[in-house]
Design a protein around this motif. Sequence first.
Motif, mmCIF file in Angstrom:
data_model
loop_
_atom_site.group_PDB
_atom_site.id
_atom_site.type_symbol
_atom_site.label_atom_id
_atom_site.label_comp_id
_atom_site.label_asym_id
_atom_site.label_seq_id
_atom_site.Cartn_x
_atom_site.Cartn_y
_atom_site.Cartn_z
ATOM 1 N N THR A 45 0.831 -1.210 0.000
ATOM 2 C CA THR A 45 0.000 0.000 0.000
ATOM 3 C C THR A 45 0.860 1.253 0.000
ATOM 4 O O THR A 45 0.590 2.212 -0.751
ATOM 5 N N ALA A 46 1.885 1.272 0.841
ATOM 6 C CA ALA A 46 2.764 2.444 0.898
ATOM 7 C C ALA A 46 3.471 2.668 -0.429
ATOM 8 O O ALA A 46 3.602 3.812 -0.896
ATOM 9 N N THR A 47 3.907 1.590 -1.050
ATOM 10 C CA THR A 47 4.562 1.718 -2.354
ATOM 11 C C THR A 47 3.601 2.256 -3.405
ATOM 12 O O THR A 47 3.957 3.121 -4.223
ATOM 13 N N ILE A 51 3.936 5.774 -5.518
ATOM 14 C CA ILE A 51 3.925 5.824 -6.984
ATOM 15 C C ILE A 51 2.877 6.814 -7.478
ATOM 16 O O ILE A 51 3.119 7.580 -8.422
ATOM 17 N N VAL A 52 1.695 6.823 -6.831
ATOM 18 C CA VAL A 52 0.647 7.773 -7.237
ATOM 19 C C VAL A 52 1.102 9.205 -7.005
ATOM 20 O O VAL A 52 0.874 10.093 -7.843
ATOM 21 N N ASP A 66 4.595 14.384 -11.375
ATOM 22 C CA ASP A 66 5.105 14.321 -12.744
ATOM 23 C C ASP A 66 4.159 15.029 -13.710
ATOM 24 O O ASP A 66 4.604 15.605 -14.711
ATOM 25 N N VAL A 67 2.850 14.999 -13.416
ATOM 26 C CA VAL A 67 1.889 15.725 -14.260
ATOM 27 C C VAL A 67 2.184 17.220 -14.224
ATOM 28 O O VAL A 67 2.177 17.912 -15.249
ATOM 29 N N GLU A 68 2.463 17.747 -13.030
ATOM 30 C CA GLU A 68 2.795 19.165 -12.915
ATOM 31 C C GLU A 68 4.065 19.488 -13.698
ATOM 32 O O GLU A 68 4.147 20.501 -14.404
ATOM 33 N N GLN A 93 -5.385 13.308 -2.852
ATOM 34 C CA GLN A 93 -4.578 12.815 -1.736
ATOM 35 C C GLN A 93 -5.449 12.373 -0.571
ATOM 36 O O GLN A 93 -5.169 11.355 0.070
ATOM 37 N N LEU A 94 -6.517 13.154 -0.295
ATOM 38 C CA LEU A 94 -7.435 12.762 0.773
ATOM 39 C C LEU A 94 -8.128 11.442 0.429
ATOM 40 O O LEU A 94 -8.281 10.551 1.283
ATOM 41 N N ALA A 95 -8.531 11.324 -0.843
ATOM 42 C CA ALA A 95 -9.169 10.073 -1.270
ATOM 43 C C ALA A 95 -8.190 8.905 -1.194
ATOM 44 O O ALA A 95 -8.550 7.798 -0.778
ATOM 45 N N LEU A 96 -6.949 9.175 -1.573
ATOM 46 C CA LEU A 96 -5.942 8.114 -1.495
ATOM 47 C C LEU A 96 -5.691 7.700 -0.049
ATOM 48 O O LEU A 96 -5.490 6.510 0.232
#
Length: 307
Positions: free
Chosen positions: A21-23, A27-28, A34-36, A135-138
């Motif tokens: 999960t942490a990995t 990655i997300v 990376d999008v920014e 991030q909150l959803a993640l």
Amino acid sequence: MKSSLTTRLARTLFFLIVATTATSMFIVEVFVYDVEDTILELELKAEAEYFKGQLREGRFQPVKTAQLEVVFLPDGEAEALLPEYFQSRDLPFSREVEIGQTTLLVVGERMEAPGGKLFLAQNITIMENREALVQLALAGVAGLMLLVGFIVARTGARYLVRPFRKLTREVLDTTPGTPMPQITTDYRDQEFCDIAEAFNRFLSELEHHIEREKTFVKLASHELRTPLAVMSGALNVLEQRQSLSPADQKTLARIRRAMQNMRDDTEVLLELARNEASDADARTLVLQEIIKNTPLCHPSCPVGNSA
């Protein structure tokens, strides 16, 4: 107190799920950043090249929309004419800038023909807000995954250890004796079948050993007691004849005591071999009387002479 195999296996599975999960979360996060970087390095750079072309052709017009702002400052003009977030920038410049609640991606480049500074700013506040929501959803998804992982780890550990528990119960319920029931070998996993078959071979060997021990006890009981009975009868005959000298009577008494000790030792050994010792067979021995009645003899003395 030692921990059980189920607990250790559940803890290991849960740690693996936590690491996964942490990995995934990391990655997300890297993908979002990376999008920014892609917007900053690719889209705004492409926009900058477009407006450079307009400047060279003399068709440039400042642009200001809800999301994009483009400004060109010719050489010799004061930077005070520029918005605050474009001022005092060392060119080339590309960075994320926060102005109050607004987040901008700012790119600045120097032009040679015509000479001046070209600035572009793209408003990414909406994307930043979306990023916080993501991030909150993640975080919520990660918490749910950890909860599910904990349940899966405990359930999976119990399922994996179930055949081992069954094998352990069968081994603990096995009582040495004859006959000893064989434990089952119908396990799904080959490793448990191998353990069960090995334990069954051990039980077979142990059963054969117990049988040999019982046979030995039966034979020893007869072969050891019979000579002692014959010797006791012979001593009784000698005493009844009353033809022995006082010295021979002392020797006879020593032989009877030795025979009695041998009979007691035989009984004890047979009781130990049969595992039949009980409180009813217990006897109290007075060590002082045994020492007092035991004749002393030097190793070099003849058997018939007391010290």
